[in-house]
Design a protein around this motif. Sequence first.
Motif, PDB file in Angstrom:
ATOM      1  N   THR A  26      -3.424  -6.469   4.749  1.00 34.36           N
ATOM      2  CA  THR A  26      -3.146  -5.026   4.735  1.00 34.36           C
ATOM      3  C   THR A  26      -3.852  -4.256   5.839  1.00 34.36           C
ATOM      4  N   CYS A  27      -4.869  -4.842   6.486  1.00 39.44           N
ATOM      5  CA  CYS A  27      -5.695  -4.026   7.378  1.00 39.44           C
ATOM      6  C   CYS A  27      -6.514  -4.915   8.305  1.00 39.44           C
ATOM      7  N   GLN A  87      -4.813 -11.328   1.509  1.00 38.35           N
ATOM      8  CA  GLN A  87      -4.867  -9.922   1.870  1.00 38.35           C
ATOM      9  C   GLN A  87      -4.420  -9.734   3.308  1.00 38.35           C
ATOM     10  N   ASP A 111     -12.028  -1.088   5.281  1.00 41.48           N
ATOM     11  CA  ASP A 111     -10.723  -0.818   4.705  1.00 41.48           C
ATOM     12  C   ASP A 111     -10.314  -1.920   3.706  1.00 41.48           C
ATOM     13  N   ARG A 114       0.832  -1.206   0.000  1.00 37.83           N
ATOM     14  CA  ARG A 114       0.000   0.000   0.000  1.00 37.83           C
ATOM     15  C   ARG A 114       0.868   1.259   0.000  1.00 37.83           C
ATOM     16  N   ARG A 115       2.028   1.168   0.661  1.00 37.68           N
ATOM     17  CA  ARG A 115       2.915   2.336   0.687  1.00 37.68           C
ATOM     18  C   ARG A 115       3.607   2.467  -0.670  1.00 37.68           C
ATOM     19  N   GLU A 148     -10.019  -3.597  -2.007  1.00 34.15           N
ATOM     20  CA  GLU A 148      -9.077  -4.598  -2.540  1.00 34.15           C
ATOM     21  C   GLU A 148      -9.782  -5.926  -2.845  1.00 34.15           C
TER      22      GLU A 148
END
Lengths: 357, 357
Positions: free
Chosen positions: A80-81, A78, A86, A37-38, A90
């Motif tokens: 990421t969160c 996934q 959120d 994500r960054r 995705e």
Amino acid sequence: MRDRIRVVVLGTGQMGSGIARQILRTPGLELAGAVARRAARGGLDLGRAIDLGRDLGLAVDADLEVAIARARPDVAIQATCSRVADAREEITALLRRGIHVVSIAEEMAWPAARAPAVARELHALAVAHGAAVLGTGVNPGFVLDLLVVVLSGVCADVRTITATRVNDLAPYGPTVLREQGVGLTPEAFRTGLADGSVVGHHGFAESIHMIAAALGWTIDRIEESREPIVARIRRETPLVRVEPGEVAGCLHTAVAWRAGSPAVTLVHPQQVQPHVEGVETGDTIEIAATPDVRVTARPEIPGGLATIALAVNAIPRVLAAPPGLHCMADLPPLAAIGADVRHLVEAARLRTEHRRG
Amino acid sequence: MRDRIRVVVLGTGQMGSGIARQILRTPGLELAGAVARRAARGGLDLGRAIDLGRDLGLAVDADLEVAIARARPDVAIQATCSRVADAREEITALLRRGIHVVSIAEEMAWPAARAPAVARELHALAVAHGAAVLGTGVNPGFVLDLLVVVLSGVCADVRTITATRVNDLAPYGPTVLREQGVGLTPEAFRTGLADGSVVGHHGFAESIHMIAAALGWTIDRIEESREPIVARIRRETPLVRVEPGEVAGCLHTAVAWRAGSPAVTLVHPQQVQPHVEGVETGDTIEIAATPDVRVTARPEIPGGLATIALAVNAIPRVLAAPPGLHCMADLPPLAAIGADVRHLVEAARLRTEHRRG
């Protein structure tokens, strides 16, 4: 079907990196890409991004659509969160391409608990595109829910369920420590609860809904409480020092009421170094039923490593699952992937075809 | 679909009776009949046959075909025997009528272990008639196999599995005590092993095959050993008295070898009153992996009650399963049936239809 299952990992943090490294160690699986994500991580060699100690000659993507087009994955993990809100974008992008999804976002363990409309939407999308989605992870997803459901199988006439997970936050990073209020004064902990910066455990509602659905119970309400665990003896990790009188963690409890009585009680004190004050870590599940069951994991099932294993072990099950949104309790158990996953996938494929007629 | 699920129980021994009584207590299930192998029980009131303490106005059948024609069951629970060879005829008769089957015959937990041809035949018959068959029970079927598979889900790179079940035979009947050699001299125990009258535990091969299949392991060979547990202190139950120097039970162990090393070790000492000599009962599963997992049930999951619960809790899962022969590790977990099974069955039915397209 290709010779190996192509997997893309979303997220290159501690969990995403661990999952990617485990995929590289697993015959039958191919790490086809990773998405960060960054934006600053885009273009970084994937081996470097996941602390592999060597380059892989494959760059991290900063754009999911680009990664999908390039990597053509069978399945995406996934990492990421934590929240459905959120994770939604995705997961939606993946499902639209017919890519199966394993998510370790805590709320994805039972997304209807907090986001019923999104859960319905993801289910419909998955069905429309012939893909399966599963939320998993150590907790929610395993210790305080799936394991309870599995153990309930030996029980008749279940009256109450009590499950406790005592763990040590020492291996975790600054975000987790902050969300548990570690290092705060008791007053700052109370303020943090009020302003949402101290949150305790993500997942009680998800676990309770999973248990209730499996047992056919209607839950009237869930009451949660969060109390500071105040250190009496100094506790110190590389990331934080907690002096006596300061907060070492959060004692988070949830009680689900059914037909006027407490039916499910989940207790999850999360703190750094509980052993300093003589507290042993462990997971305990007690079911008051015919027969009574009492099961303990000692030490506790280690959170990070278990979540990494579950995410990877979920791959054959998700490939074999019918299209749609699934929870851990409605799929066959995720077994550890052995020396070779190919025969599992083949068996899974045949079974799926058989099911679909 | 009818309002309630009609269930017939085959067997009116301790297990069959317990299962029948549990069906009567479970909303959504209807006890449609019971079949006794002993002709003398035919015509007996079913309530009396299962020690209900009241008549049910329904007679026990001594003929399976008559029972099927009269009771028109959706599902049958078979609790008449331990071996596939002995279970085959009844299961075949049920499948031919499209009746789903839950069997607690130990060997039905993984029938291909000892009777691969019969397993293939039952699978084909089940598929041809749109019915599902599942073998279940506390062990094999749960403690030393399904629970191992479930716990392996949090593991990567599994090296070895060791599982131990220490139980007390005091609640069991004369057949079980005889098969464990209880009350014999050590010499008579050895003779009994040689002539097959002392058998130890039924189920190690089944458990090992279930674990190996789930983990994708190829097992080279299984080595079993049976040793007498010789009492040092007198042990006494209503059925048997064991003097010091006599046999209190059988220490039965199985080791499965994989790639030249012991991979799965199952240990199951069965004896009367182990606590007399300070031995605590319990189930322990240890998986050497990343991470290591160690889980204990203390006391052990009680055998008889757990098998009764599993047999009844299997009903919604078997109704929802695709046609064919199943094992515990390839179906979603059997959860305890709650206040009402109807919504589970409905959900199961919808899911099945969805799967079958």
